[in-house]
Design a protein around this motif. Structure first.
Motif, PDB file in Angstrom:
ATOM      1  N   LYS A 103       0.742  -1.321  -0.044  1.00 13.15           N
ATOM      2  CA  LYS A 103       0.066   0.176   0.067  1.00 13.15           C
ATOM      3  C   LYS A 103       1.503   1.398   0.305  1.00 13.15           C
ATOM      4  O   LYS A 103       1.622   1.203   1.240  1.00 13.15           O
ATOM      5  CB  LYS A 103      -1.031   0.703   1.160  1.00 13.15           C
ATOM      6  CG  LYS A 103      -2.035  -0.502   1.372  1.00 13.15           C
ATOM      7  CD  LYS A 103      -3.255  -0.302   2.210  1.00 13.15           C
ATOM      8  CE  LYS A 103      -4.470  -0.998   1.573  1.00 13.15           C
ATOM      9  NZ  LYS A 103      -5.439  -0.823   3.164  1.00 13.15           N
ATOM     10  N   THR A 108      -3.361   3.567  -2.121  1.00 14.24           N
ATOM     11  CA  THR A 108      -3.656   2.932  -3.257  1.00 14.24           C
ATOM     12  C   THR A 108      -2.650   1.647  -3.420  1.00 14.24           C
ATOM     13  O   THR A 108      -1.692   1.492  -2.775  1.00 14.24           O
ATOM     14  CB  THR A 108      -2.995   3.662  -4.199  1.00 14.24           C
ATOM     15  OG1 THR A 108      -2.388   3.960  -4.608  1.00 14.24           O
ATOM     16  CG2 THR A 108      -3.589   4.910  -5.541  1.00 14.24           C
ATOM     17  N   TYR A 110      -0.421  -1.640  -4.518  1.00 13.62           N
ATOM     18  CA  TYR A 110       0.235  -1.840  -6.199  1.00 13.62           C
ATOM     19  C   TYR A 110       1.110  -3.355  -6.027  1.00 13.62           C
ATOM     20  O   TYR A 110       1.765  -3.988  -4.647  1.00 13.62           O
ATOM     21  CB  TYR A 110       1.812  -0.832  -6.382  1.00 13.62           C
ATOM     22  CG  TYR A 110       2.363  -1.027  -5.840  1.00 13.62           C
ATOM     23  CD1 TYR A 110       3.883  -1.032  -5.484  1.00 13.62           C
ATOM     24  CD2 TYR A 110       1.848  -0.091  -4.204  1.00 13.62           C
ATOM     25  CE1 TYR A 110       4.447  -1.598  -4.664  1.00 13.62           C
ATOM     26  CE2 TYR A 110       3.178   0.194  -3.459  1.00 13.62           C
ATOM     27  CZ  TYR A 110       4.165  -0.770  -3.748  1.00 13.62           C
ATOM     28  OH  TYR A 110       5.561  -0.207  -2.492  1.00 13.62           O
TER      29      TYR A 110
END
Length: 126
Positions: A103, A108, A110
């Protein structure tokens, strides 16, 4: 000069494979990557003669013969792990890259990678 990485960490169980204490198994108490040395519990015990003295604050330092572990070279130890039968076996250390979800600070997610130490003999994570 870049700091060297060692195959063992503090807290690992290792077996001494060379030197006067060959065959002893103990836990790593400290690691010194710059000198490539490790201090193992109960291995390479040296005796120091110490004079009784007073230090600042009136605290007394006990005198006498004091035993302590001295560092040994990291090449003289090998990692010990338990196999499927519960027996302790010596092994080399390998690395595996696992894909994980990470995070960012803004929330967001990934895909990233995490390096994991594995025992070459058993294939399990250390």
């Amino acid at each position: 000069m870049a700091q060297r990485k060692l195959h063992v960490k503090k807290g690992d169980r290792v077996k001494v494979i060379a030197g006067k204490d060959k065959g002893l198994v103990g836990e790593i108490l400290s690691v010194s990557p710059e000198n490539q040395k490790v201090t193992v519990e109960g291995v390479n015990v040296v005796k120091r003669h110490r004079r009784e003295s007073q230090t600042q604050g009136g605290r007394r330092v006990e005198g006498g013969i004091i035993s302590s572990e001295a560092p040994i070279h990291v090449s003289n130890v090998q990692l010990v792990v338990k196999d499927d039968n519960g027996d302790e076996v010596v092994t080399r250390v390998g690395y595996r890259r696992d894909e994980v979800t990470k995070k960012r600070p803004d929330g967001t997610e990934y895909q990233g990678f995490r390096s994991v130490r594995i025992a070459r003999k058993t294939g399990k994570e250390i």
